[in-house]
Write an enzyme that holds these catalytic residues in place. Structure first.
Site, PDB file in Angstrom:
ATOM      1  N   THR A  35       1.093  -1.552  -0.257  1.00 21.47           N
ATOM      2  CA  THR A  35      -0.010  -0.184  -0.009  1.00 21.47           C
ATOM      3  C   THR A  35       1.279   1.557   0.217  1.00 21.47           C
ATOM      4  O   THR A  35       0.160   2.517  -0.744  1.00 21.47           O
ATOM      5  CB  THR A  35      -0.644  -0.047   1.558  1.00 21.47           C
ATOM      6  OG1 THR A  35      -0.286   0.370   1.944  1.00 21.47           O
ATOM      7  CG2 THR A  35      -2.329  -1.444   1.052  1.00 21.47           C
TER       8      THR A  35
ATOM      9  N   GLN B 229       4.510   1.224  12.415  1.00 22.56           N
ATOM     10  CA  GLN B 229       3.408   1.778  11.627  1.00 22.56           C
ATOM     11  C   GLN B 229       3.128   0.387  10.198  1.00 22.56           C
ATOM     12  O   GLN B 229       2.016   1.177   9.971  1.00 22.56           O
ATOM     13  CB  GLN B 229       4.109   3.076  10.330  1.00 22.56           C
ATOM     14  CG  GLN B 229       4.299   4.782  11.692  1.00 22.56           C
ATOM     15  CD  GLN B 229       4.100   4.167  12.778  1.00 22.56           C
ATOM     16  OE1 GLN B 229       2.228   4.662  12.854  1.00 22.56           O
ATOM     17  NE2 GLN B 229       4.600   4.058  14.073  1.00 22.56           N
TER      18      GLN B 229
ATOM     19  N   SER C 159      -7.893   2.588  17.390  1.00 20.45           N
ATOM     20  CA  SER C 159      -8.987   3.067  18.164  1.00 20.45           C
ATOM     21  C   SER C 159      -9.957   2.146  18.042  1.00 20.45           C
ATOM     22  O   SER C 159     -10.750   1.325  19.103  1.00 20.45           O
ATOM     23  CB  SER C 159      -9.704   3.910  17.969  1.00 20.45           C
ATOM     24  OG  SER C 159      -9.762   4.348  16.373  1.00 20.45           O
TER      25      SER C 159
ATOM     26  N   TYR D 243      -9.279  -6.952  11.807  1.00 12.80           N
ATOM     27  CA  TYR D 243      -8.430  -5.481  11.854  1.00 12.80           C
ATOM     28  C   TYR D 243      -8.334  -5.090  13.295  1.00 12.80           C
ATOM     29  O   TYR D 243      -7.133  -5.021  13.580  1.00 12.80           O
ATOM     30  CB  TYR D 243      -8.784  -4.106  11.069  1.00 12.80           C
ATOM     31  CG  TYR D 243      -8.448  -3.130  11.106  1.00 12.80           C
ATOM     32  CD1 TYR D 243      -6.511  -3.582  10.433  1.00 12.80           C
ATOM     33  CD2 TYR D 243      -8.145  -2.404  12.124  1.00 12.80           C
ATOM     34  CE1 TYR D 243      -5.874  -2.114  10.767  1.00 12.80           C
ATOM     35  CE2 TYR D 243      -7.308  -0.763  11.865  1.00 12.80           C
ATOM     36  CZ  TYR D 243      -6.267  -0.722  11.929  1.00 12.80           C
ATOM     37  OH  TYR D 243      -5.461   0.214  11.826  1.00 12.80           O
TER      38      TYR D 243
ATOM     39  N   LYS E  38      -5.027  -5.532  15.516  1.00  9.93           N
ATOM     40  CA  LYS E  38      -4.881  -4.720  15.682  1.00  9.93           C
ATOM     41  C   LYS E  38      -4.396  -4.651  17.979  1.00  9.93           C
ATOM     42  O   LYS E  38      -3.195  -4.217  17.998  1.00  9.93           O
ATOM     43  CB  LYS E  38      -5.321  -2.983  15.630  1.00  9.93           C
ATOM     44  CG  LYS E  38      -4.877  -2.627  14.329  1.00  9.93           C
ATOM     45  CD  LYS E  38      -3.395  -1.815  14.413  1.00  9.93           C
ATOM     46  CE  LYS E  38      -2.527  -2.247  12.736  1.00  9.93           C
ATOM     47  NZ  LYS E  38      -1.039  -1.422  13.518  1.00  9.93           N
TER      48      LYS E  38
ATOM     49  N   VAL F 293      -6.564   8.790  11.595  1.00 12.50           N
ATOM     50  CA  VAL F 293      -5.817   9.670  10.915  1.00 12.50           C
ATOM     51  C   VAL F 293      -6.318  10.429   9.657  1.00 12.50           C
ATOM     52  O   VAL F 293      -6.625   9.486   9.055  1.00 12.50           O
ATOM     53  CB  VAL F 293      -4.640   8.903  11.243  1.00 12.50           C
ATOM     54  CG1 VAL F 293      -3.304  10.361  11.218  1.00 12.50           C
ATOM     55  CG2 VAL F 293      -4.302   8.220  12.438  1.00 12.50           C
TER      56      VAL F 293
ATOM     57  N   VAL G 231     -12.052   7.532   5.261  1.00 14.84           N
ATOM     58  CA  VAL G 231     -13.390   8.400   4.493  1.00 14.84           C
ATOM     59  C   VAL G 231     -12.807   9.843   4.476  1.00 14.84           C
ATOM     60  O   VAL G 231     -13.649  10.088   2.868  1.00 14.84           O
ATOM     61  CB  VAL G 231     -14.356   8.449   5.537  1.00 14.84           C
ATOM     62  CG1 VAL G 231     -13.990   8.862   6.597  1.00 14.84           C
ATOM     63  CG2 VAL G 231     -15.572   8.802   4.545  1.00 14.84           C
TER      64      VAL G 231
HETATM   65  C1  UD1 Z   1     -11.133   2.194  11.603  1.00 17.58           C
HETATM   66  C2  UD1 Z   1     -10.502   2.825  12.718  1.00 17.58           C
HETATM   67  C3  UD1 Z   1      -9.151   3.700  13.086  1.00 17.58           C
HETATM   68  C4  UD1 Z   1      -7.921   2.664  11.654  1.00 17.58           C
HETATM   69  C5  UD1 Z   1      -8.537   2.906  10.722  1.00 17.58           C
HETATM   70  C6  UD1 Z   1      -7.837   1.830   9.355  1.00 17.58           C
HETATM   71  C7  UD1 Z   1     -12.814   2.940  14.550  1.00 17.58           C
HETATM   72  C8  UD1 Z   1     -13.417   3.546  14.802  1.00 17.58           C
HETATM   73  N1  UD1 Z   1     -11.265   3.776  13.471  1.00 17.58           N
HETATM   74  O1  UD1 Z   1     -11.676   3.430  11.247  1.00 17.58           O
HETATM   75  O2  UD1 Z   1      -8.470   3.639  14.175  1.00 17.58           O
HETATM   76  O3  UD1 Z   1      -7.173   3.261  11.840  1.00 17.58           O
HETATM   77  O4  UD1 Z   1     -10.220   2.419  10.530  1.00 17.58           O
HETATM   78  O5  UD1 Z   1      -8.621   2.023   8.670  1.00 17.58           O
HETATM   79  O6  UD1 Z   1     -12.655   1.776  14.497  1.00 17.58           O
HETATM   80  N2  UD1 Z   1     -17.239   5.299   5.053  1.00 17.58           N
HETATM   81  C9  UD1 Z   1     -18.475   5.973   4.052  1.00 17.58           C
HETATM   82  N3  UD1 Z   1     -17.957   6.603   3.013  1.00 17.58           N
HETATM   83  C10 UD1 Z   1     -16.274   6.496   2.612  1.00 17.58           C
HETATM   84  C11 UD1 Z   1     -15.676   5.486   3.201  1.00 17.58           C
HETATM   85  C12 UD1 Z   1     -16.213   5.572   4.387  1.00 17.58           C
HETATM   86  O7  UD1 Z   1     -18.877   6.135   5.003  1.00 17.58           O
HETATM   87  O8  UD1 Z   1     -16.812   6.230   1.126  1.00 17.58           O
HETATM   88  C13 UD1 Z   1     -17.549   5.426   6.562  1.00 17.58           C
HETATM   89  C14 UD1 Z   1     -17.571   4.191   7.107  1.00 17.58           C
HETATM   90  O9  UD1 Z   1     -18.156   3.260   6.814  1.00 17.58           O
HETATM   91  C15 UD1 Z   1     -17.261   4.451   8.660  1.00 17.58           C
HETATM   92  C16 UD1 Z   1     -16.548   6.006   8.713  1.00 17.58           C
HETATM   93  O10 UD1 Z   1     -16.954   6.678   7.228  1.00 17.58           O
HETATM   94  O11 UD1 Z   1     -18.007   5.158   9.291  1.00 17.58           O
HETATM   95  C17 UD1 Z   1     -14.775   6.065   8.279  1.00 17.58           C
HETATM   96  O12 UD1 Z   1     -14.707   4.723   7.587  1.00 17.58           O
HETATM   97  P1  UD1 Z   1     -12.559   4.926   7.161  1.00 17.58           P
HETATM   98  O13 UD1 Z   1     -11.906   6.038   6.962  1.00 17.58           O
HETATM   99  O14 UD1 Z   1     -12.648   3.531   6.074  1.00 17.58           O
HETATM  100  O15 UD1 Z   1     -12.206   4.628   9.046  1.00 17.58           O
HETATM  101  P2  UD1 Z   1     -13.137   3.552  10.892  1.00 17.58           P
HETATM  102  O16 UD1 Z   1     -13.370   2.370   9.697  1.00 17.58           O
HETATM  103  O17 UD1 Z   1     -13.650   4.293  11.195  1.00 17.58           O
END
Ligand code: UD1
Length: 314
Positions: free
Chosen positions: A36, A74, A119, A142, A146, A172, A186
């Protein structure tokens, strides 16, 4: 001048750590499988020793750690949905490789190993904000991987006296976060959609909340965790202590970019956590950590970077 090994140093967070270490006049070795990560992420950082290899091979881990003072681990496959669809590959990167780095670090006698925890370990525990004494409830491979990684660290400290510290990251974001995969963070996906004039996708109702943390805060937290005395075996949240829903986040980003958009709502993703917000008092107490860049400022800096990168690629 110390020698630092940044595993996953060609990735998003790893490249920021490498850049800051070089800026401080330290020596940096990066090991990265380039699954990646990208060489281009380090193109602007002079003098980094680069080793291409996969840490799930223990020989690579031994070569990478040889002669090193500090290890900032990392390297990972950092995605909840990717781990749900392919748990074996993410297990190899997130657990097997971590064990190899621990063994190699123990054998090489490194001064400290700092590990990128997540987290996601808290899962859907109802209490907010999340503090380190809380029980863990991983909802995805995942998250579990972790968590196993950080437990391995604590065990290595007890069993072999290896000095280890875990920093648990909370969502982050920042420059160089790669939006090219559906598994990307996201914020990077929202930015690329808005800049390209596509409709962003929200999984679920958009009411889920996150403690989005600008990458400079994480760099500061990790380097503090690397040097604070007397914290071997500790684990702490590194975040901002705030939270925002995805709907509010998207509205803020549209506002900053001065665009309007229709959002596509899709079914909630498996393994998704509803709410996430960090209690950062332990990091403050142990390493003097306070967030340097808030969400809005971080978004502005990130948007500026993506715009610049887009102009450069035309
Ligand atoms: C999770 C972990 C975070 C970790 C990360 C690694 C939690 C709370 N956080 O992040 O610590 O570093 O995994 O990937 O578990 N979403 C959308 N649209 C999109 C993409 C994502 O709605 O196009 C939503 C996801 O469903 C989620 C949120 O946005 O609800 C955040 O998603 P993402 O950025 O993938 O991170 P987490 O899964 O929260």
């Amino acid at each position: 001048m110390s020698l630092y090994l940044v595993t996953g140093g060609a990735g998003f967070i790893g490249s920021h750590l490498s850049e800051e270490l070089v800026r401080r006049g330290e020596r940096v070795r990066v090991v990265d499988s380039l699954i990646t990560g990208k060489r281009a992420n380090l193109a602007h950082v002079p003098g980094v020793e680069f080793l291409e290899g996969d840490l799930s091979d223990v020989d690579v881990a031994h070569r990478a750690v040889a002669g090193v003072d500090y290890v900032l681990h990392q390297a990972a496959i950092p995605s909840v949905p990717r781990s749900v669809s392919d748990p074996i590959t993410s297990n190899r990167s997130n657990i097997d490789a971590t064990l190899n780095v621990l063994v190699a670090s123990r054998d090489a006698g490194v001064k400290r190993l700092v590990y990128a925890g997540s987290s996601s370990a808290y899962g859907d525990t109802p209490t907010l904000p999340k503090h380190e004494e809380m029980p863990t409830r991983p909802l995805s491979p995942y998250a579990l991987q972790k968590l196993v990684g950080e437990q391995y660290l604590a065990l290595f400290t007890k069993l072999y006296g290896l000095d280890t510290v875990t920093t648990r990251y909370f969502n982050v974001f920042g420059p160089r976060q790669d939006p090219s995969s559906p598994y990307s963070g996201v914020i990077s996906l929202f930015i690329s959609a808005l800049v390209d004039g596509r409709q962003p996708i929200i999984y679920g109702d958009g009411g889920q909340t996150r403690d989005f943390t600008y990458v400079a805060n994480v760099v500061d937290g990790v380097l503090r965790a690397c040097h604070a005395p007397g914290i071997a075996g500790e684990m702490m949240n590194v975040a901002t202590g705030g939270r925002i829903s995805l709907n509010e986040l998207l509205a803020t980003m549209c506002d900053l970019l001065e665009v309007q958009t229709e959002t596509i709502y899709r079914e909630l993703r498996a393994g998704d956590v509803r709410d996430s917000q960090a209690d950062i008092s332990r990091a403050k107490q142990l390493i003097g950590y306070v967030p340097l860049v808030d969400l809005r400022e971080g978004l502005e800096r990130t948007l500026a970077w993506y715009r610049g990168a887009e102009v450069a690629s035309r």
